[in-house]
Motif scaffolding. Structure first.
Motif, PDB file in Angstrom:
ATOM      1  N   LEU A 490       7.115   2.753 -16.919  1.00  0.00           N
ATOM      2  CA  LEU A 490       6.858   4.465 -16.925  1.00  0.00           C
ATOM      3  C   LEU A 490       5.213   4.119 -16.011  1.00  0.00           C
ATOM      4  CD1 LEU A 490       7.197   5.527 -20.232  1.00  0.00           C
ATOM      5  CD2 LEU A 490       8.520   6.483 -18.581  1.00  0.00           C
ATOM      6  N   ILE A 491       4.674   3.564 -16.441  1.00  0.00           N
ATOM      7  CA  ILE A 491       3.132   2.927 -15.713  1.00  0.00           C
ATOM      8  C   ILE A 491       3.302   3.050 -14.091  1.00  0.00           C
ATOM      9  CG2 ILE A 491       1.027   1.840 -15.477  1.00  0.00           C
ATOM     10  CD1 ILE A 491       0.895   1.426 -18.307  1.00  0.00           C
ATOM     11  N   MET A 492       4.314   2.278 -13.611  1.00  0.00           N
ATOM     12  CA  MET A 492       4.660   2.311 -12.685  1.00  0.00           C
ATOM     13  C   MET A 492       5.414   2.610 -12.132  1.00  0.00           C
ATOM     14  SD  MET A 492       6.187  -1.723 -12.700  1.00  0.00           S
ATOM     15  CE  MET A 492       5.777  -2.609 -11.144  1.00  0.00           C
ATOM     16  N   LEU A 493       6.414   4.060 -12.504  1.00  0.00           N
ATOM     17  CA  LEU A 493       6.702   5.226 -12.379  1.00  0.00           C
ATOM     18  C   LEU A 493       5.472   6.358 -11.860  1.00  0.00           C
ATOM     19  CD1 LEU A 493       9.205   6.795 -11.940  1.00  0.00           C
ATOM     20  CD2 LEU A 493       8.855   7.640 -14.055  1.00  0.00           C
ATOM     21  N   VAL A 494       4.395   6.263 -12.755  1.00  0.00           N
ATOM     22  CA  VAL A 494       3.837   7.427 -12.623  1.00  0.00           C
ATOM     23  C   VAL A 494       2.328   6.610 -11.727  1.00  0.00           C
ATOM     24  CG1 VAL A 494       1.547   7.937 -14.198  1.00  0.00           C
ATOM     25  CG2 VAL A 494       3.640   8.325 -15.172  1.00  0.00           C
TER      26      VAL A 494
ATOM     27  N   THR B 209       6.040 -14.661   0.096  1.00  0.00           N
ATOM     28  CA  THR B 209       6.011 -15.168   1.294  1.00  0.00           C
ATOM     29  C   THR B 209       4.736 -15.776   2.079  1.00  0.00           C
ATOM     30  OG1 THR B 209       4.258 -13.613   0.701  1.00  0.00           O
ATOM     31  CG2 THR B 209       5.499 -12.226   1.100  1.00  0.00           C
ATOM     32  N   SER B 210       4.430 -16.064   2.762  1.00  0.00           N
ATOM     33  CA  SER B 210       3.754 -16.347   3.735  1.00  0.00           C
ATOM     34  C   SER B 210       2.468 -15.964   4.253  1.00  0.00           C
ATOM     35  CB  SER B 210       4.690 -17.764   5.139  1.00  0.00           C
ATOM     36  OG  SER B 210       5.771 -17.828   4.861  1.00  0.00           O
ATOM     37  N   TRP B 211       3.586 -14.703   4.272  1.00  0.00           N
ATOM     38  CA  TRP B 211       2.005 -13.710   5.559  1.00  0.00           C
ATOM     39  C   TRP B 211       2.106 -12.459   4.511  1.00  0.00           C
ATOM     40  CZ3 TRP B 211       5.878 -15.378   8.053  1.00  0.00           C
ATOM     41  CH2 TRP B 211       5.588 -16.664   9.142  1.00  0.00           C
ATOM     42  N   TRP B 212       0.421 -11.580   4.398  1.00  0.00           N
ATOM     43  CA  TRP B 212       0.693 -10.642   3.178  1.00  0.00           C
ATOM     44  C   TRP B 212      -0.225  -9.626   3.538  1.00  0.00           C
ATOM     45  CZ3 TRP B 212      -3.931  -8.745   0.989  1.00  0.00           C
ATOM     46  CH2 TRP B 212      -3.548  -7.896  -0.363  1.00  0.00           C
ATOM     47  N   ARG B 213       0.326  -8.571   3.079  1.00  0.00           N
ATOM     48  CA  ARG B 213      -0.590  -7.309   3.567  1.00  0.00           C
ATOM     49  C   ARG B 213      -0.437  -6.136   2.625  1.00  0.00           C
ATOM     50  NH1 ARG B 213       3.259  -5.079   7.458  1.00  0.00           N
ATOM     51  NH2 ARG B 213       4.846  -6.760   6.650  1.00  0.00           N
ATOM     52  N   SER B 214      -1.656  -5.233   2.621  1.00  0.00           N
ATOM     53  CA  SER B 214      -1.238  -4.718   1.390  1.00  0.00           C
ATOM     54  C   SER B 214       0.128  -3.158   1.274  1.00  0.00           C
ATOM     55  CB  SER B 214      -2.310  -4.312   1.952  1.00  0.00           C
ATOM     56  OG  SER B 214      -2.908  -3.128   2.934  1.00  0.00           O
ATOM     57  N   GLN B 215       0.092  -3.565   2.815  1.00  0.00           N
ATOM     58  CA  GLN B 215       1.456  -2.627   3.084  1.00  0.00           C
ATOM     59  C   GLN B 215       2.781  -3.674   2.422  1.00  0.00           C
ATOM     60  OE1 GLN B 215       2.212  -2.255   7.243  1.00  0.00           O
ATOM     61  NE2 GLN B 215       4.009  -0.644   6.709  1.00  0.00           N
ATOM     62  N   LEU B 216       2.639  -4.004   2.281  1.00  0.00           N
ATOM     63  CA  LEU B 216       3.660  -5.192   2.612  1.00  0.00           C
ATOM     64  C   LEU B 216       4.004  -5.436   0.780  1.00  0.00           C
ATOM     65  CD1 LEU B 216       6.166  -6.973   2.245  1.00  0.00           C
ATOM     66  CD2 LEU B 216       4.873  -8.656   2.243  1.00  0.00           C
ATOM     67  N   MET B 217       2.504  -4.925  -0.381  1.00  0.00           N
ATOM     68  CA  MET B 217       2.061  -4.972  -1.454  1.00  0.00           C
ATOM     69  C   MET B 217       2.386  -3.726  -2.040  1.00  0.00           C
ATOM     70  SD  MET B 217      -1.646  -6.028  -3.282  1.00  0.00           S
ATOM     71  CE  MET B 217      -1.083  -6.849  -5.230  1.00  0.00           C
ATOM     72  N   TRP B 218       3.033  -2.741  -1.503  1.00  0.00           N
ATOM     73  CA  TRP B 218       2.849  -1.380  -1.613  1.00  0.00           C
ATOM     74  C   TRP B 218       4.891  -1.684  -1.337  1.00  0.00           C
ATOM     75  CZ3 TRP B 218       2.513   2.677  -4.001  1.00  0.00           C
ATOM     76  CH2 TRP B 218       3.712   4.016  -4.043  1.00  0.00           C
ATOM     77  N   ARG B 219       5.274  -1.482  -0.172  1.00  0.00           N
ATOM     78  CA  ARG B 219       6.681  -2.304  -0.823  1.00  0.00           C
ATOM     79  C   ARG B 219       7.310  -3.201  -1.251  1.00  0.00           C
ATOM     80  NH1 ARG B 219       8.263  -2.858   6.077  1.00  0.00           N
ATOM     81  NH2 ARG B 219       7.256  -0.426   6.662  1.00  0.00           N
ATOM     82  N   VAL B 220       6.464  -3.874  -1.824  1.00  0.00           N
ATOM     83  CA  VAL B 220       7.024  -4.372  -2.909  1.00  0.00           C
ATOM     84  C   VAL B 220       7.005  -4.017  -4.516  1.00  0.00           C
ATOM     85  CG1 VAL B 220       6.997  -7.165  -3.928  1.00  0.00           C
ATOM     86  CG2 VAL B 220       7.101  -6.682  -1.659  1.00  0.00           C
ATOM     87  N   PHE B 221       5.546  -3.386  -4.816  1.00  0.00           N
ATOM     88  CA  PHE B 221       5.490  -2.891  -5.919  1.00  0.00           C
ATOM     89  C   PHE B 221       6.629  -1.894  -6.194  1.00  0.00           C
ATOM     90  CE2 PHE B 221       3.274   0.405  -8.391  1.00  0.00           C
ATOM     91  CZ  PHE B 221       2.926  -0.197  -9.529  1.00  0.00           C
TER      92      PHE B 221
END
Lengths: 721, 721
Positions: A490-494, B209-221
């Motif tokens: 839920l936290i992730m969704l929010v 991963t070998s390369w990390w960007r904040s954008q990638l973090m958002w996508r993975v999240f």
């Protein structure tokens, strides 16, 4: 009996409350304006800028550290609508930086100061406790005990790290290692503030750093683990009440693990609405604070420190009056039928903390719901808002009043000249509207297994997501402070929803504040218009000023005076007379050379001691940049006319191979190079006429050349394209 | 009554058990060897290599996906000492890659297949359940139900993402986006396998991963959040038992939140010992598997698939015999006095799962402690080892036996030609010795509030830390699967110690396996000896083969045949006749041009349609590299003698500005450039003779030039040095 006294002395209580808060805030703003102006605000944008490569003057100095510690004791203790988390992050970074400079003596001194402060604070807290019981336990003095103790833990955490890593110390002079250390300090700050070690690691990696390496992750993790163990140990030691309120509450600050067990699909809709509200309110908060800070800076703060002090005092009086006065106007509600199993008493006994505060109520079995959240420490207010088994404790009218007033106070307080964090106020705001939504859900769905506290938690997550725009780290922090893993989805969704909504309006609060303070952060993504620009176009029109290898002192001086560049190419000639770029020399290095004078020579020919010369005559620390100070200025250098006629051979002081890009490379590519490697200077050169070689992945795998027979290279192919 | 039947038919039961396991393992190894050889093993080293820039042939194909799914059903269901987590990560990556290629049809087909499999599996699970009750619930068939269902969820997770991001789809052709998508797939795999969404995000970022960007973090999240919500929803739907055992256990797999409440300082010492043991055993595990895999490859697997099949079957028979036979040899223990409050029955009723298994016991009130962990599903065994309120359930002799046997089995099983994960076996091994240490602590400290299960959890963390060398992600995964945040500082401490101890001996298991398989991973740190090398030295002795701008077809063919380079510089001449490097052309692009023939021209002069030419005659997708296939080979191209006499203008197909480095740049710097930007080719050029411009941070802040008046640049300084 105590009750009767309070009943009689409400007016006297009000004045005492206002005055003590005022005194605390005044001490804070006085320290900041007179002693450590860089310690105002949360400090996170500045640290972020520092790690991105921009120095803001004075943010990592010892006086800033001291100012931050005492300033935040005053501002948090004074009951303003701000938190202690941002300042703690800044404090952690300061300590880390001081340790990195080898100021062991300073650090030990600071630790001792902090210990004395803790002693005094505990004493003060005891006095305050007596006073508190007169005032129905409503001042924030217990923060006085908890803040410096946490700081002290930070010191311990820091110094433990220090002893274990004496080898590190050798390389601390390098810029990269100092940045790593500051990153570790930030993680330690969050880890200590929220007792959330993993959240600290992730906060440092997601929000603060600009460059990320797996090695850095290990270092940050190490720091955070040490902080976690130390905090936990100190809490065990403090359990008996030796340290004021520090030990209370356990390792999880706002434990809701006994709350709602499960949730149904139908609840996802109101939860999504919380996310949307969080995104909207968060974006609005960022926008309002941006306007108010701009206005303040352009109109108020120009008039000097006196205005800053008056402003902070006015805000303090306003805050105290509202938080004391509004609950007085509210009619008390009768206590609900008490459930002995839940262990919640109504009204709560004097001297305790918890729900159902009796404040200005005429009957015994009544409580004032507005006072329960408003006229309370922020920690307790959040605990009460998150609490389970207290359905219908708050009226929607009270929550709405509190939401509007506190939101306004948080906006107004933001930007006064005191240390201020946005985490705790954000949680307050978010949990209030979260609980409001929760109340409607309870009313509408008519199920008994829904807890308003759960919605308050989600609300807090959504507001922080909408304002700060973090994802993973916020998610972990929320779980770590509330200890209920079942709500993780839920936290992730929010958070997803609120960040997406917020991003549609503006940038995160730290980015906006950094921009406002003129910290030029390089974002991780190049701008779109860069695609159609070339490197040459970006250089600007200024002519490149270059040095020959052996240069006259007077020429150096005049060139340095004539422009403000920080780096200069050095050009030599081959035997056949062709020009050849041999490297980059930095302004700061030139200034050191000019000041020390030992490298001056009479002959205009290159000296033969190339390479060896610098190590003999200069300690490398002379060239190391001092943290957060201006360094040598050109006006500080005084040379005789004899000196001016001498020469310097720049060869030993060069960076012999700075990175280069061809003139027509797309600016997007240049940007990536610059950003990914954390560069400061880049040479734009003409297209090369020859290619001497091609480096591919295989050329860089040196080690594996020996056991190449074990490689199954036929089955793998290095990707091309 | 059922009990009597089991008592009579132990020998028959043994044969049925061995045969069914054998059949499952045989099906798995048959699928792998005949159909999808790339699906053997865990797949994580290969994925790691892919994201580092190395293609292993066939790892992301559709047949590999199918092979992995069915193979892991067989191997996990067959009761081997391996886990399903690694394969799930690989599966997630495959699905993500297939989606990224736009194989929507394929993905839908796969989803349908998976649904059918789920149907069959549920049916099979029902049959198996009947059979299970005959065999005292000891086969792993319930995995058959859970594995494909999770896979299905992965599909759902993947395709949800797909629909939401149709704009993404446009840019999927780019290598970077495809890598991002595969990273998301890995995160989805872990999120689904452990029901640990945040752990999945961190696993993908820290380990894969070998390369990390904040954008990638958002996508993975984002991906991980979707998976979490879908898994949670499916579990709610499955609660009624519709999907076999999938819904059981809740969102937290091995919940120990009702375990030990607190811990004392004195316990830190045995916990540190667990860390050391974990580091040692983990490093030993890596070393042993390295030896055995090398030996296997050099001696056994050369002899063909038949040997692989026989080997896997032998391992299966061995595993089944030991896990059935050893508990038979163990004498049963009498049940402890039952505590009705804990809700644990002894012996456990038939058809349930839990502690205190009655297996080959002569009396009613007895249980077999070795059977409780050995002759059980791995999930249940771990749950039993972690369980609280079961002090003295296991004898140290049983635990030691199990530890030695299972460790040996895990080492032997590793490297057979079946899909195999190392997470669950690692948790098994670790929790066994953790519980052993816990038993000694209980005996020695004589306190009642110490739980052996807590030590088992720490043991599991320490073994995984010692073997895989992850920190933050492992920490979060351990917390997410056990739901006890109070132990977070302890888990961090244990991981610190075990990783540090393990690092003293060898590298992490994934790095070692990658090296063994000849996947040339570029580590994040350059080698030390690179400091004294220059870029020129790294290029090797091979002469650079370059193309002129307009080149004869026959020349292209002969150059491509004469060497194996993947990229070639293209050199043109200015009007004044000087040579000028105009870009880089890739072998793969040349092959596409040669095959399509549309760009051939008769004249040896540059065509005028530079820039526009390519877009007309070629779709950009023609140049996109197919995932995990060899692409066009030079032998596939057949040209007539007329074609050979024609010319190609390479200008439209160039990468006009590849990154360049001067010849004497330190190889450390080159390495950083290469690694940070994920390059494939780098030109080494002579030192430039002129500098056309200098790019600094300020030049790259395009946007801010307008509102430069609001900047307080006097207070900040861009760092130099």
């Amino acid at each position: 009996m105590t009750f009767d006294i309070i009943q009689k002395s409400y007016i006297a209580g009000f004045f005492v409350y206002v005055l003590i808060n005022l005194a605390l805030v005044y001490s804070s703003v006085y320290i900041i304006t007179q002693f450590a102006p860089a310690a105002a605000g949360s400090g996170i944008p500045e640290i972020k800028g520092y790690l991105n490569g921009v120095d803001t003057h004075g943010i990592l100095l010892f006086r800033t550290l001291i100012g931050k510690i005492f300033g935040s004791i005053g501002s948090v203790g004074g009951g303003l609508a701000l938190g202690k988390e941002g300042p703690l992050v800044h404090t952690g970074a300061c300590i880390a930086s001081l340790l990195g400079q080898g100021h062991l003596a300073v650090a030990i001194f600071a630790a001792k100061v902090a210990k004395i402060v803790v002693g005094v604070a505990i004493f003060a807290a005891k006095i305050a406790k007596n006073w508190q019981s007169e005032l129905a336990n409503h001042t924030d003095c217990r923060f006085i005990a908890s803040v410096p103790l946490k700081l002290c833990l930070l010191f311990l955490g820091g110094s433990t790290k220090y002893h274990l890593n004496s080898r590190w110390f050798q390389v601390f002079k390098s810029d990269r290692d100092r940045r790593d250390l500051v990153t570790c300090g930030c993680a330690a700050g969050v880890a200590a503030a929220f007792r959330a070690p993993v959240g600290g690691v992730l906060f440092a990696l997601e929000e603060v750093t600009s460059w990320w390496r797996s090695q850095l992750m290990w270092r940050v993790f190490f720091t955070s683990a040490v902080v976690a163990v130390v905090v936990r140990a100190a809490m065990g030691w403090c359990k008996s009440g030796k340290c004021g309120h520090f030990g209370s509450g356990g390792f999880i600050i706002w434990d809701i693990s006994d709350g709602q067990e499960d949730y149904s699909f139908a609840e996802l809709f109101p939860m999504a609405i919380i996310g949307v509200i969080g995104g909207l309110l968060g974006a609005l908060f960022n926008q309002l604070t941006l306007y108010i800070t701009t206005w303040r800076r352009n109109h108020l703060h120009k008039k000097g420190n006196r205005v800053k002090i008056i402003e902070a005092c006015l805000v303090s009086i306003l805050t105290s009056s509202i938080s004391f006065g509004l609950p007085l106007l509210k009619k008390c509600s009768p206590c609900p039928d008490s459930d002995p199993a839940s262990g919640i008493e109504c009204p709560r006994p004097p001297g305790m903390y918890g729900n159902y505060v009796n404040f200005f109520c005429s009957k015994d079995k009544e409580y004032n719901d507005l006072a329960t959240i408003f006229f309370n420490t922020q920690d307790d207010a959040i605990r009460n808002l998150f609490s389970a088994k207290t359905i219908n404790e708050y009226s929607s009218q009270s929550l709405l009043t509190f939401l509007v007033m506190f939101y306004a106070l948080a906006v107004v307080t933001f930007g006064t000249a005191v240390p201020a964090g946005q985490f705790v106020p954000g949680i307050m705001i978010g949990s209030t509207y979260g609980r409001l939504v929760g109340m409607f859900v309870v009313k509408y769905y008519r199920k008994l297994n829904i807890e308003e506290g759960t919605y308050a938690l989600l609300g807090a997550a959504s507001f922080l997501g909408g304002s700060m725009r973090m994802t993973v780290s916020l998610c972990v922090i929320m779980v770590e402070i509330s200890n209920n893993l079942k709500f993780l989805p839920l936290i992730m969704l929010v958070l997803l929803i609120s960040k997406a909504v917020g991003d549609a309006f503006n940038e995160g609060i730290y980015e906006e504040q950094a921009q406002l303070r003129g910290i030029p952060l390089l974002e991780s993504r190049p701008k779109y218009e860069m695609r159609n620009m070339t490197a040459k176009e970006a250089c600007g029109s200024g002519r490149v000023v270059s040095f020959p290898r052996v240069v006259k002192v007077s020429d150096v001086l005049s060139i340095l005076r004539s422009n403000k560049h920080n780096g200069f190419p050095v050009i030599d000639h081959t035997r056949s007379g062709e020009p050849l770029v041999i490297g980059l020399v930095l302004r700061s290095h030139l200034l050191v050379i000019l000041q020390s004078k030992v490298d001056f020579q009479h002959s205009p020919l290159p000296s033969d001691s190339r390479g060896g010369g610098r190590s003999i005559r200069h300690d490398s620390s002379e060239f190391a940049k001092p943290v957060s100070s201006k360094g040598i200025r050109i006006d500080d250098i005084h040379l005789s006319s004899d000196d001016l006629e001498m020469y310097i051979d720049l060869a030993p002081f060069l960076n012999p191979s700075p990175y280069i890009v061809p003139e027509d490379m797309s600016l997007t590519k240049v940007y990536n190079l610059f950003r990914q490697l954390g560069l400061r200077h880049l040479f734009v050169v003409p297209r090369p006429s020859r290619v001497l070689g091609l480096i591919t992945r295989k050329d860089l795998l040196i080690e594996d050349k020996e056991n190449v027979n074990t490689l199954e290279l036929q089955s793998t192919s290095v990707r091309i394209g």
